[in-house]
Design an enzyme around this catalytic site. Structure first.
Site, PDB file in Angstrom:
ATOM      1  N   HIS A   1      33.552   3.017  29.162  1.00  0.00           N
ATOM      2  CA  HIS A   1      34.871   2.737  28.599  1.00  0.00           C
ATOM      3  C   HIS A   1      35.989   3.171  29.543  1.00  0.00           C
ATOM      4  O   HIS A   1      36.955   2.449  29.739  1.00  0.00           O
ATOM      5  CB  HIS A   1      35.019   3.458  27.256  1.00  0.00           C
ATOM      6  CG  HIS A   1      36.401   3.396  26.693  1.00  0.00           C
ATOM      7  ND1 HIS A   1      36.909   2.260  26.113  1.00  0.00           N
ATOM      8  CD2 HIS A   1      37.389   4.317  26.646  1.00  0.00           C
ATOM      9  CE1 HIS A   1      38.150   2.492  25.714  1.00  0.00           C
ATOM     10  NE2 HIS A   1      38.455   3.723  26.025  1.00  0.00           N
TER      11      HIS A   1
ATOM     12  N   GLU B   1      29.697  -3.265  20.051  1.00  0.00           N
ATOM     13  CA  GLU B   1      30.739  -3.504  21.035  1.00  0.00           C
ATOM     14  C   GLU B   1      30.543  -2.528  22.183  1.00  0.00           C
ATOM     15  O   GLU B   1      30.368  -1.334  21.962  1.00  0.00           O
ATOM     16  CB  GLU B   1      32.117  -3.298  20.383  1.00  0.00           C
ATOM     17  CG  GLU B   1      33.294  -3.423  21.314  1.00  0.00           C
ATOM     18  CD  GLU B   1      33.714  -2.113  21.966  1.00  0.00           C
ATOM     19  OE1 GLU B   1      34.400  -2.190  23.003  1.00  0.00           O
ATOM     20  OE2 GLU B   1      33.363  -1.032  21.477  1.00  0.00           O
TER      21      GLU B   1
ATOM     22  N   ASP C   1      31.846  -1.489  26.337  1.00  0.00           N
ATOM     23  CA  ASP C   1      32.886  -1.634  27.350  1.00  0.00           C
ATOM     24  C   ASP C   1      32.211  -1.794  28.708  1.00  0.00           C
ATOM     25  O   ASP C   1      31.211  -1.128  28.985  1.00  0.00           O
ATOM     26  CB  ASP C   1      33.769  -0.382  27.373  1.00  0.00           C
ATOM     27  CG  ASP C   1      34.384  -0.119  26.010  1.00  0.00           C
ATOM     28  OD1 ASP C   1      35.273  -0.900  25.632  1.00  0.00           O
ATOM     29  OD2 ASP C   1      33.983   0.838  25.345  1.00  0.00           O
TER      30      ASP C   1
ATOM     31  N   HIS D   1      30.904   0.516  17.157  1.00  0.00           N
ATOM     32  CA  HIS D   1      31.804   0.700  18.287  1.00  0.00           C
ATOM     33  C   HIS D   1      31.166   1.577  19.354  1.00  0.00           C
ATOM     34  O   HIS D   1      30.902   2.747  19.123  1.00  0.00           O
ATOM     35  CB  HIS D   1      33.112   1.320  17.795  1.00  0.00           C
ATOM     36  CG  HIS D   1      34.152   1.468  18.837  1.00  0.00           C
ATOM     37  ND1 HIS D   1      34.627   2.683  19.226  1.00  0.00           N
ATOM     38  CD2 HIS D   1      34.801   0.540  19.581  1.00  0.00           C
ATOM     39  CE1 HIS D   1      35.546   2.510  20.155  1.00  0.00           C
ATOM     40  NE2 HIS D   1      35.658   1.217  20.391  1.00  0.00           N
TER      41      HIS D   1
END
Length: 72
Positions: free
Chosen positions: A54, A39, A41, A12
């Protein structure tokens, strides 16, 4: 999960607490620990340039200030 072609574990935002999130250092840390998926953002700056971040603002994770969408 026979036939599942994707990694079962995904890092993440990269390397977690071991590296800054959404950075190359985070990606390298995730790879070093064996992760095959990461992952990230993405937000768009004013001129439409993708920015790996993010938050909607630059304040928490950079030395910049203000909205990501207002930069560029």
């Amino acid at each position: 999960m026979a036939g599942w072609p994707f990694p079962r574990l995904i890092a993440h935002r990269g390397g977690g607490v071991l590296a800054p999130e959404n950075t190359l250092a985070g990606l390298r840390t995730a790879v070093a620990f064996g992760y095959r998926g990461v992952e990230f953002d993405v937000m768009l700056s004013r001129d439409g340039t993708p920015v790996l971040i993010h938050d909607e603002t630059l304040d928490r994770t950079s030395n910049g200030h203000g909205a990501v969408a207002a930069t560029g």
